[in-house]
Each structure stands twice: as structure tokens, then as C-alpha cells.
Design a protein around this motif. Structure first.
Motif, PDB file in Angstrom:
ATOM      1  N   LEU A 127      40.045  44.387  33.076  1.00  0.00           N
ATOM      2  CA  LEU A 127      40.512  43.138  33.669  1.00  0.00           C
ATOM      3  C   LEU A 127      42.025  43.108  33.862  1.00  0.00           C
ATOM      4  O   LEU A 127      42.543  42.247  34.582  1.00  0.00           O
ATOM      5  N   MET A 179      38.233  36.147  41.907  1.00  0.00           N
ATOM      6  CA  MET A 179      38.895  37.235  41.180  1.00  0.00           C
ATOM      7  C   MET A 179      40.252  36.792  40.629  1.00  0.00           C
ATOM      8  O   MET A 179      41.041  37.613  40.173  1.00  0.00           O
ATOM      9  N   PHE A 214      35.501  37.469  36.332  1.00  0.00           N
ATOM     10  CA  PHE A 214      35.300  37.463  37.786  1.00  0.00           C
ATOM     11  C   PHE A 214      33.883  37.000  38.090  1.00  0.00           C
ATOM     12  O   PHE A 214      32.997  37.008  37.230  1.00  0.00           O
ATOM     13  N   CYS A 266      41.871  37.176  36.302  1.00  0.00           N
ATOM     14  CA  CYS A 266      40.709  37.881  35.740  1.00  0.00           C
ATOM     15  C   CYS A 266      40.837  38.140  34.250  1.00  0.00           C
ATOM     16  O   CYS A 266      39.842  38.122  33.523  1.00  0.00           O
ATOM     17  N   SER A 296      35.722  37.435  30.240  1.00  0.00           N
ATOM     18  CA  SER A 296      36.907  37.995  29.600  1.00  0.00           C
ATOM     19  C   SER A 296      36.570  38.691  28.289  1.00  0.00           C
ATOM     20  O   SER A 296      37.399  39.390  27.723  1.00  0.00           O
ATOM     21  N   THR A 351      44.170  45.224  38.258  1.00  0.00           N
ATOM     22  CA  THR A 351      43.587  44.561  39.423  1.00  0.00           C
ATOM     23  C   THR A 351      42.980  45.547  40.415  1.00  0.00           C
ATOM     24  O   THR A 351      41.880  45.324  40.939  1.00  0.00           O
TER      25      THR A 351
END
Length: 374
Positions: free
Chosen positions: A15, A46, A54, A49, A74, A18
Motif C-alpha cells: 500500500l 485508490m 483500495f 491507500c 489497510s 502507489t
């Protein structure tokens, strides 16, 4: 509609990158599209994140036959919820293929614990539901393939389902009562073979499915009196629950038994006024209520039945009843506390029995007046 719920674990560090995360999600979308025909992406979330994870929603545009929701939290949990409206049987192999493909991803965590190939699909939208919540909040799926009876009486909803394993199953107000396979319940509530009914008088409170009456009437009792308030249950049982009641409900009166349609509390009061006694009283009305405190109408009803029953129980007699699931330790403890508050001092034993269609161990009680009871 059928729903498949898939879950995986991924490296949480994903996460924070990107670009890599974007490639990972794009691979997920492509594989879900290719294998399950879930359609085009209609939403892709997104942002932030590393904190929120997401989310991607996919929908088949032309027919709306299938959809998929991909979510990564997460905490590193990846879930894929797939919903198919028609022709879902062909999806079983596709789901397995999708799961195998995702497990090949580099950033998916391969745990040492046993992994299921896939969770079975959940069926929704049928004429009846196969699912029930157990007393310990587990989701149980029955193998029902037909709803054979569904009517509302003045007192409750009565439904009878056919199960491939257990035969016809009686539900009252969406609560599983008894299946044609559940002889262990009947044996347990009548004393598990340790009670001699020969020449004795028996009072059954409830028991509209006819199981207890059918089991006891050939064990030599002098007289069995069964009182159930709901005649629709009795009439449904003698047609659809023959595996429970046999022919015992075909006639409401036999050589050594009588079936009464009425309110058992009123009859108990009448028996008290007449001084009529019974050697054995079997309470098959309802399970011990599940609550945080022993208050409310169900507990009041339970206490009334107990108090009145003690007054019509003959010297040396016994009171037999179901309790609840062995998991409901709080409710069982509260019930036993109520026994200590009765005017007549009572002793009791309890046993735990596996009732096939319940998928839970069930507790049964036998009560009798203590020697020093006034």
C-alpha cells in the motif's frame, strides 16, 4: 443469485508503493474479468491507500448478470465478492481457477495454515433461505430442497422443510424445533431410558409434533395427557411429520392417551383446583430464553409453568424438560437459579445430548421434589 466470498492476505507494504499497487490491482481486475466475466470497472477507489486500502467495483454492463467487488484493507486483507444471477453452476471451476491464479501473485502471503480451495457459494433470493444462525452466532446452512408447508396459525408461523439428511423439519417462528431424524431429542426429554413409565400418568405440555406421545404410548403408561395450544401444528405434523408422530395424532384419543387442544396454563390451574396429580410432567413448550437477565414475558411464562407443574406433580414424580444449547452457559445458569427460588425445594440432574438437525449439543433437565420439600 449465488455469491462467492474469496479472501487472501497481501503484504501491507504494498500500500506504500502507489506504482506497484496500481499494477497489482490492474492484474486483479484483468484476471477477474477474464476468468469470471464480471464486466467493466464502474468504480475504482485508490486514494490514501496506506490508510483506507483500495476498492474496485465491476459490473457486467449488457445484462447485469454478474458483478464483483474487490477490496483491499489497510490490514492486508484482500477480499473478492463475486455475484452471479444466472448460469452460476459453471462458475464453480472458474472460481477455483481464479483463486489459484491469485495465489500465484508475488505479493500474496502464503500462510502455513490450511487453505480452503474456495468457500462454497451463498444462495440468495430463493423462495426460502437455507441459512440459520446457531446460538453461538455461527452461520449454518441446511440442505433443504423443498418447503412443504408454510402457514400462519393464530399463534405462530409454521413451516416444514424437507432435508436430504434429516427428513422433514419443523420450524416455528423461524426457530428449528424437530426433524424426523431427531429421535435423540425425544429420548433425552423423556429421561434417556432411565424412567419407567409402566402404569404411570404422564402430562405432556406442548409436544404438538407428536414425537413424545408416539414414543411413550407403547411403553405401558396408564394414561398420557398431551396439551398443545396450536391445532395447526398437530394437523400439519400428522401429514408431513409422520417420521416423528407415526399414527399417534390420527386420533385425538386412544386407549391410553388423550390429546387436548388448549392453553396448558389454564388446564394446570384446573388440575390444581381438582387436586389431580401426574407422575411425570414433560415440558416440551419452549427452550430456556436467551437473555442477559431472567426478565421478560418468556421468563415469566417459564416460571409460571414451573410453579404450576410442581403443584400437580405426584409424590415421587419427575418433571422433564429441554434446556438450551450447551453453549448458552449464562441462560442455563439463570434457569438453575430460578429452580432454587421455587416454593417447593427441588433437585435436578442434567444431560447433554447431540440432536442431529440442531448441529449443537443440547442440555436436558430432570427435576424432582427434594426429600425435605414442604
Amino acid at each position: 443469485m449465488e455469491s462467492w466470498l474469496l479472501e487472501f492476505r497481501f503484504e501491507k507494504s504494498l500500500l506504500l508503493d502507489t506504482r506497484t499497487l496500481g499494477t497489482f490491482v490492474e492484474s486483479l481486475v484483468e484476471d477477474v474479468q477474464e476468468i469470471t466475466c464480471a464486466g467493466k470497472v464502474v468504480y475504482r477507489g485508490m486514494e490514501h491507500c496506506e490508510k483506507t486500502g483500495f476498492k474496485v467495483l465491476m459490473q457486467e454492463a449488457e445484462h447485469g448478470n454478474s458483478s464483483a467487488l474487490i477490496q483491499g484493507s489497510s490490514l492486508g486483507l484482500l477480499t473478492i465478492d463475486l455475484h452471479v444471477r444466472d448460469n452460476y453452476k459453471e462458475f464453480e471451476e472458474k472460481i477455483k481457477a481464479l483463486r489459484k491464479k491469485i495465489f500465484s501473485y508475488n505479493r500474496i502471503v502464503r500462510r502455513k495454515t490450511l487453505e480452503f480451495e474456495t468457500l462454497p457459494s451463498i444462495t440468495r433470493g430463493d423462495d426460502f433461505s437455507k441459512y440459520e444462525k446457531t446460538t453461538c452466532n455461527l452461520l449454518m446452512e441446511h440442505d433443504f430442497d423443498a418447503l412443504v408447508y408454510d402457514h400462519d396459525s393464530p399463534y405462530q408461523n409454521i413451516r416444514i422443510f424437507h432435508s436430504k439428511q434429516y427428513g422433514n423439519c419443523l420450524f416455528l417462528d423461524n426457530d428449528m424445533n424437530l426433524a424426523e431424524s431427531d429421535l435423540p431429542y425425544t429420548v433425552a426429554i423423556t429421561g434417556n431410558g432411565k424412567v419407567d413409565y409402566r402404569g404411570k400418568t404422564v402430562l405432556i405440555l406442548g409436544g404438538g409434533d407428536g414425537g413424545i406421545l408416539n414414543y411413550l404410548k407403547d411403553k405401558g403408561p396408564k394414561m398420557i395427557t398431551m396439551i398443545d395450544i396450536d391445532e395447526m401444528v398437530i394437523e400439519a405434523a400428522k401429514i408431513h411429520l409422520r417420521g416423528i408422530c407415526g399414527d399417534s395424532l390420527d386420533q385425538y384419543e386412544g386407549e391410553n392417551y388423550k390429546v387436548i387442544v388448549g392453553d396448558c396454563i389454564e388446564y394446570l390451574k384446573e388440575y390444581i383446583s381438582k387436586g389431580q396429580k401426574f407422575d411425570y410432567i414433560i415440558n416440551d413448550l419452549t427452550a430456556i430464553p436467551i437473555s442477559t437477565e431472567p426478565v421478560g414475558s418468556f421468563w415469566d411464562f417459564l416460571r409460571s409453568i414451573l410453579k404450576l407443574s410442581m403443584q400437580v406433580m405426584a409424590t415421587g414424580g419427575k418433571y422433564l424438560t429441554q434446556g438450551n444449547s450447551v453453549n448458552m452457559t449464562g441462560a442455563l445458569k439463570m434457569y438453575e437459579e430460578q429452580l432454587n427460588k421455587l416454593d417447593a425445594k427441588v433437585s435436578f440432574t442434567k444431560q447433554t445430548v447431540c440432536v442431529p438437525s440442531y448441529h449443537e449439543l443440547w442440555v436436558f433437565y430432570t427435576l424432582w421434589k427434594s426429600a425435605d420439600s414442604s
